[in-house]
Design a protein around this motif. Structure first.
Motif, mmCIF file in Angstrom:
data_model
loop_
_atom_site.group_PDB
_atom_site.id
_atom_site.type_symbol
_atom_site.label_atom_id
_atom_site.label_comp_id
_atom_site.label_asym_id
_atom_site.label_seq_id
_atom_site.Cartn_x
_atom_site.Cartn_y
_atom_site.Cartn_z
ATOM 1 N N ARG A 119 0.804 -1.218 0.000
ATOM 2 C CA ARG A 119 0.000 0.000 0.000
ATOM 3 C C ARG A 119 0.841 1.274 0.000
ATOM 4 N NH1 ARG A 119 -0.538 2.285 5.159
ATOM 5 N NH2 ARG A 119 -2.426 3.363 4.484
ATOM 6 N N ASP A 145 -4.397 -1.740 -2.020
ATOM 7 C CA ASP A 145 -4.876 -1.958 -0.656
ATOM 8 C C ASP A 145 -4.956 -3.463 -0.410
ATOM 9 O OD1 ASP A 145 -6.281 -2.210 1.708
ATOM 10 O OD2 ASP A 145 -7.881 -0.832 1.133
ATOM 11 N N PRO A 218 -5.984 -0.077 5.830
ATOM 12 C CA PRO A 218 -6.637 0.077 4.530
ATOM 13 C C PRO A 218 -6.060 1.255 3.747
ATOM 14 C CG PRO A 218 -7.987 1.076 6.237
ATOM 15 C CD PRO A 218 -6.798 0.447 6.933
ATOM 16 N N VAL A 220 -4.272 3.290 0.212
ATOM 17 C CA VAL A 220 -2.937 3.340 -0.371
ATOM 18 C C VAL A 220 -2.345 4.710 -0.158
ATOM 19 C CG1 VAL A 220 -3.375 1.560 -2.121
ATOM 20 C CG2 VAL A 220 -3.881 3.956 -2.654
#
Length: 221
Positions: A119, A145, A218, A220
């Motif tokens: 990520r 992600d 979670p 990027v």
């Protein structure tokens, strides 16, 4: 130093130092010779920060950029050994959290079908550079992600997650092939290694060692 010298290492990054690390892993309980051979084949010193190269073959996690770490060699070996147990191969493999690329390189010694997502774009760029030095172009890297896995390349025989989740993401379960295995650190304090196997009657969960990983996040960056 030329490319060959970089990979072979000198002094504290030499092949002899690497062999001593592998012997320590054997003493600590790693039994699968396939895993030990894979660990021995990968020059860990090219994956760590230059200031840490002299510590590359210590059995410890080391800091990377952006608050991330390169995993302890024993934990890399332990996770892969559990994933391989009773199987001939890892098969089609997805790594969540490629980091600096070290674990992906070890996986590539055991199967030619490796996908890895990361990520953090600056970390992924370093992983690409490190893997290019080893001519491991068959590892397919993606800036993504990891919570969502890699559905366009699923299903996978093996999924290995290099960050700790509060629970087991359903999307990762869904991307396991029949007979596939997912290894993921789960929990906050403590964290434990959790192995999920997709059998004919559904998912079977087994728990193993206590561990300490950075959290699975979670998005990027």
């Amino acid at each position: 130093m030329n490319g060959n010298g970089l990979l072979q290492g000198i002094g504290m990054t030499s092949q002899r130092t690497r062999a001593r690390m592998v012997e320590r892993l054997r003493v600590e309980g790693i039994r699968d010779e396939r895993v030990l051979t894979a660990i021995a084949a990968v020059p860990r010193h090219i994956f760590v920060e230059p200031a840490m190269a002299h510590r590359a073959y210590e059995d410890t996690a080391l800091p990377l950029i952006l608050g991330q770490t390169i995993s302890q060699p024993y934990i890399v070996a332990r996770m892969i050994e559990l994933l391989l147990a009773g199987r001939e191969s890892l098969g089609r493999t997805l790594e969540i959290g490629a980091g600096c690329g070290y674990q992906a390189a070890v996986l590539a010694m055991l199967t030619r079908d490796v996908f890895a997502v990361e990520r953090l774009a600056p970390l992924l760029a370093r992983a690409r550079d490190h893997l290019r030095q080893l001519n491991l172009g068959q590892i397919r890297l993606k800036h993504a992600d990891g919570m969502g896995g890699l559905p366009e390349a699923a299903p996978f025989d093996t999924i290995i997650v290099a960050a700790a989740a509060a629970g087991i993401p359903q999307r990762l379960r869904d991307q396991l092939a029949p007979g596939g295995r997912l290894m993921i650190p789960v929990g906050t304090d403590p964290q434990v290694l959790c192995l999920i196997e997709r059998g004919p009657q559904g998912f079977v969960e087994s728990r193993f060692d206590a561990v300490r990983f950075v959290p699975l996040l979670p998005g990027v960056e």
